[in-house]
Design a protein around this motif. Structure first.
Motif, short mmCIF file in Angstrom:
data_model
loop_
_atom_site.label_atom_id
_atom_site.label_comp_id
_atom_site.label_asym_id
_atom_site.label_seq_id
_atom_site.Cartn_x
_atom_site.Cartn_y
_atom_site.Cartn_z
N THR A 139 -11.37 -7.34 9.38
CA THR A 139 -10.87 -6.22 8.55
C THR A 139 -11.80 -6.03 7.35
OG1 THR A 139 -9.35 -7.61 7.22
CG2 THR A 139 -8.50 -6.67 9.28
N GLY A 140 -11.71 -4.85 6.73
CA GLY A 140 -12.63 -4.47 5.65
C GLY A 140 -12.50 -5.38 4.44
N VAL A 141 -13.61 -5.58 3.76
CA VAL A 141 -13.63 -6.47 2.59
C VAL A 141 -13.97 -5.67 1.34
CG1 VAL A 141 -14.97 -8.36 1.52
CG2 VAL A 141 -14.17 -8.57 3.89
N ARG A 185 -10.89 2.53 12.77
CA ARG A 185 -11.53 2.55 11.45
C ARG A 185 -11.30 3.90 10.78
NH1 ARG A 185 -17.56 -0.07 12.22
NH2 ARG A 185 -16.90 -2.02 13.19
N ARG A 186 -11.27 3.92 9.45
CA ARG A 186 -11.21 5.19 8.71
C ARG A 186 -12.64 5.67 8.51
NH1 ARG A 186 -8.25 4.99 2.87
NH2 ARG A 186 -10.06 3.70 2.38
N PRO A 187 -12.93 6.93 8.89
CA PRO A 187 -14.31 7.40 8.78
C PRO A 187 -14.81 7.25 7.35
CG PRO A 187 -12.94 9.04 9.90
CD PRO A 187 -12.01 7.97 9.42
N ARG A 191 -18.68 0.74 -13.84
CA ARG A 191 -18.49 0.99 -12.40
C ARG A 191 -17.39 0.07 -11.88
NH1 ARG A 191 -24.95 1.20 -11.02
NH2 ARG A 191 -25.33 3.30 -11.90
N TYR A 192 -16.19 0.65 -11.78
CA TYR A 192 -15.05 -0.14 -11.32
C TYR A 192 -15.15 -0.35 -9.82
CZ TYR A 192 -12.78 2.44 -15.29
OH TYR A 192 -12.44 3.05 -16.46
N PHE A 193 -14.77 -1.54 -9.37
CA PHE A 193 -14.61 -1.76 -7.94
C PHE A 193 -13.17 -1.35 -7.55
CE2 PHE A 193 -18.63 -3.15 -6.06
CZ PHE A 193 -19.40 -2.92 -7.18
N ASN A 194 -12.31 -2.20 -7.07
CA ASN A 194 -11.00 -1.70 -6.60
C ASN A 194 -9.87 -2.17 -7.53
OD1 ASN A 194 -12.90 -1.63 -4.28
ND2 ASN A 194 -11.12 -0.82 -3.22
N PRO A 203 0.15 7.18 -0.57
CA PRO A 203 -1.02 6.48 -1.10
C PRO A 203 -2.16 6.45 -0.08
CG PRO A 203 0.96 5.11 -1.26
CD PRO A 203 1.33 6.31 -0.46
N SER A 204 -3.38 6.68 -0.55
CA SER A 204 -4.50 6.51 0.37
C SER A 204 -5.15 5.15 0.15
CB SER A 204 -5.52 7.64 0.20
OG SER A 204 -5.88 7.76 -1.14
N ASN A 205 -4.84 4.52 -0.98
CA ASN A 205 -5.42 3.20 -1.27
C ASN A 205 -4.51 2.09 -0.75
OD1 ASN A 205 -6.44 4.75 -4.19
ND2 ASN A 205 -7.89 3.93 -2.71
N LEU A 206 -5.14 0.96 -0.49
CA LEU A 206 -4.45 -0.13 0.20
C LEU A 206 -3.28 -0.71 -0.60
CD1 LEU A 206 -4.30 -2.06 2.59
CD2 LEU A 206 -6.01 -3.49 1.45
N SER A 226 -16.83 5.06 -14.37
CA SER A 226 -17.57 5.32 -13.15
C SER A 226 -16.95 4.47 -12.04
CB SER A 226 -19.06 5.03 -13.35
OG SER A 226 -19.76 5.49 -12.21
N SER A 227 -17.63 4.39 -10.93
CA SER A 227 -17.00 3.79 -9.76
C SER A 227 -18.05 3.17 -8.85
CB SER A 227 -16.27 4.89 -8.99
OG SER A 227 -15.90 4.45 -7.71
N ALA A 228 -17.64 2.15 -8.12
CA ALA A 228 -18.51 1.57 -7.10
C ALA A 228 -18.85 2.59 -6.02
CB ALA A 228 -17.82 0.36 -6.48
N THR A 229 -18.14 3.72 -6.02
CA THR A 229 -18.43 4.77 -5.04
C THR A 229 -19.88 5.27 -5.19
OG1 THR A 229 -17.51 6.77 -4.06
CG2 THR A 229 -17.67 6.77 -6.43
N VAL A 230 -20.51 5.07 -6.37
CA VAL A 230 -21.89 5.54 -6.53
C VAL A 230 -22.88 4.76 -5.64
CG1 VAL A 230 -21.57 6.41 -8.89
CG2 VAL A 230 -22.38 4.06 -8.57
N1 UFG Z 1 -7.10 0.36 4.06
C1 UFG Z 1 -6.27 0.17 5.14
N2 UFG Z 1 -5.11 0.88 5.20
C2 UFG Z 1 -4.74 1.77 4.24
C3 UFG Z 1 -5.60 1.95 3.12
C4 UFG Z 1 -6.78 1.24 3.09
O1 UFG Z 1 -6.56 -0.62 6.03
O2 UFG Z 1 -3.68 2.40 4.36
C5 UFG Z 1 -8.34 -0.43 3.96
C6 UFG Z 1 -9.61 0.39 3.94
O3 UFG Z 1 -10.07 0.65 5.22
C7 UFG Z 1 -10.54 -0.53 3.14
C8 UFG Z 1 -9.60 -1.25 2.17
O4 UFG Z 1 -8.30 -1.13 2.74
O5 UFG Z 1 -11.10 -1.49 3.97
C9 UFG Z 1 -9.57 -0.64 0.78
O6 UFG Z 1 -9.31 0.75 0.87
P1 UFG Z 1 -8.95 1.63 -0.42
O7 UFG Z 1 -8.72 3.02 0.06
O8 UFG Z 1 -7.88 0.96 -1.19
O9 UFG Z 1 -10.26 1.53 -1.30
P2 UFG Z 1 -11.75 1.99 -0.97
O10 UFG Z 1 -12.62 0.80 -1.23
O11 UFG Z 1 -11.87 2.64 0.32
O12 UFG Z 1 -11.95 3.11 -2.07
C10 UFG Z 1 -11.86 2.80 -3.45
C11 UFG Z 1 -11.42 4.04 -4.24
C12 UFG Z 1 -12.46 5.11 -4.14
C13 UFG Z 1 -13.80 4.57 -4.53
C14 UFG Z 1 -14.14 3.35 -3.72
C15 UFG Z 1 -15.41 2.71 -4.16
O13 UFG Z 1 -10.21 4.54 -3.76
O14 UFG Z 1 -12.12 6.13 -5.05
O15 UFG Z 1 -13.09 2.38 -3.90
O16 UFG Z 1 -15.29 2.34 -5.48
F1 UFG Z 1 -14.72 5.52 -4.31
#
Ligand code: UFG
Ligand code: NAD
Length: 352
Positions: A227-229, A290-292, A175-178, A196-199, A123-127
């Protein structure tokens, strides 16, 4: 135990495979490579020194899933197989519902028919959506904000219903965080197929020269540096928690829902600096809008996992960055670059 990892060729699954094998379990991987590569299997053979038991399987193929369980015996299943891109889930919600939810229903039906008594679910912290307060405890309100998150919540709920219907069936929702970082060998790591969409994977690709600069989404959050935490957790710590959760289901014979995080919030800027230090590379960045849909601050209260499983995260942010960088610098283009021939992959695998 004989354990099946559905989606075991993926990022978290393959790291978990190494931990379970090390603990003496017999582990089988099933995957359709929707978001992974058969090359992972050759790497796993290199890491563990043993051929990797593998079965090609698409969880949406109900007859295929049934047939596999009819001829195999497992003590437990760890279910990683899912599509996981939040943005894509908004564009293709039905594909996400079909893959993640239908796949889980077929899996549970086949497990019930074959008498497999235990499930560990990714599962995921997304819940928690955008949590009202941090650190987030397991009893925080659940409210999802996108179709991917909805699949995770629905799957948790349907697993709960199955447990209520059969008091002997045991399940753990983790429930995984990041999750970030990589195996210490540098042979296994995160290898996104698209941009990549993740940081962390984005930072890695900037540092290795594949991308020009990081865009930091928002510098005006109500956080110490704007910045986001998030709660980044090393994938090997996460992998270990799966082994501990399996032990819990066997020894305590109870169901379980726990957060898996470090309990420490790290900002984007902190992660960028830690990575630059660990890699001795520059990570050029610019701060953009910010990312929506992003929350300012999300981090776990991991006390329940510690109390019930005796588990806690041990690897800090420097270790996360060091290991992620080792993986990225040894494999600048992921698994594709160090490609082994197909017959080598075949040799590394023992088909189940
Ligand atoms: N971020 C950036 N630039 C980027 C990518 C991310 O600044 O190119 C920032 C985001 O705004 C956020 C932080 O980095 O503040 C982490 O973003 P991630 O996309 O790496 O992770 P999220 O916490 O947004 O999302 C992750 C998973 C989701 C899951 C969520 C909650 O990717 O699948 O955690 O568990 F839903
Ligand atoms: P991943 O995409 O690397 O791994 C998932 C694996 O499942 C892949 O190998 C993919 O090919 C396989 N798969 C997908 N659909 C399948 C199907 N229908 N049949 C067979 N195999 C299929 O993702 P990951 O990061 O390792 O995530 C594993 C699990 O953890 C997922 O369920 C994900 O939702 C969850 N999760 C991940 C994160 C994260 O940030 N990585 C955070 C929270 C939860």
């Amino acid at each position: 135990m004989r354990i099946l990892l559905c989606g075991g060729a993926g990022y978290i699954g393959c790291h978990t495979y190494t931990v379970l094998v090390e603990r003496g379990h017999q582990v089988v991987i099933a995957d359709n490579f929707a978001n992974s590569s058969p090359q992972v299997l050759a790497r796993l053979e290199q890491v563990t020194g043993k051929p990797v038991p593998f079965h090609p399987l698409d969880m949406r193929d109900r007859p295929g899933v049934d047939a596999f369980f009819a001829r195999q015996t497992f003590d437990a299943v760890v279910h990683f197989a899912a599509l996981k891109a939040v943005g894509e889930s908004c564009e293709r919600p039905l594909d996400y519902f079909e893959n993640n939810i239908s796949g889980t229903i077929y899996l549970l039906q086949a497990m019930r028919a074959a008498g497999v008594p235990r499930l560990v679910f990714s599962s995921s912290a997304t819940v928690y959506g955008e949590p009202e307060s941090v650190p987030v405890r397991e009893d925080a309100p659940l409210r999802v904000t996108n179709p991917y998150g909805r699949t995770k919540l629905v799957m948790e709920e349907l697993i709960g219903d199955v447990c209520r219907a059969d008091p002997h069936f045991r399940a753990a929702n983790l429930r995984y965080f990041n999750p970030v970082g990589a195996h210490a060998s540098g042979l296994l790591g995160e290898d996104p197929s698209d941009t990549p969409s993740n940081l962390m994977p984005y930072i890695c690709q900037v540092a290795v020269g594949r991308r020009e600069k990081l865009r930091i989404f928002g510098g005006d959050y109500p956080t110490p540096d704007g910045t986001g935490v998030r709660d980044y957790i090393h994938v090997m710590d996460l992998a270990r928690a799966h082994a501990d959760a399996l032990d819990y289901l066997v020894n305590e014979d109870r169901n379980l829902t726990v957060n898996l995080g470090t309990g420490r919030g790290i900002s984007v800027m902190e992660l960028v600096h830690a990575f630059a230090k660990a890699s001795s590379r520059e990570v050029p960045y610019e701060i953009v809008d910010r990312r929506p849909g992003d929350a300012a601050e999300v981090y776990a209260d991991p006390a329940l996992a510690q109390r019930l499983l005796g588990w806690r995260a041990e690897l800090d942010v420097d270790a996360m960055c060091r290991d992620a960088w080792r993986w990225q610098s040894m494999n600048p283009y992921g698994y594709a670059a160090g490609r082994v021939e197909e017959d080598r992959v075949e040799e590394a695998v023992s088909l189940v």
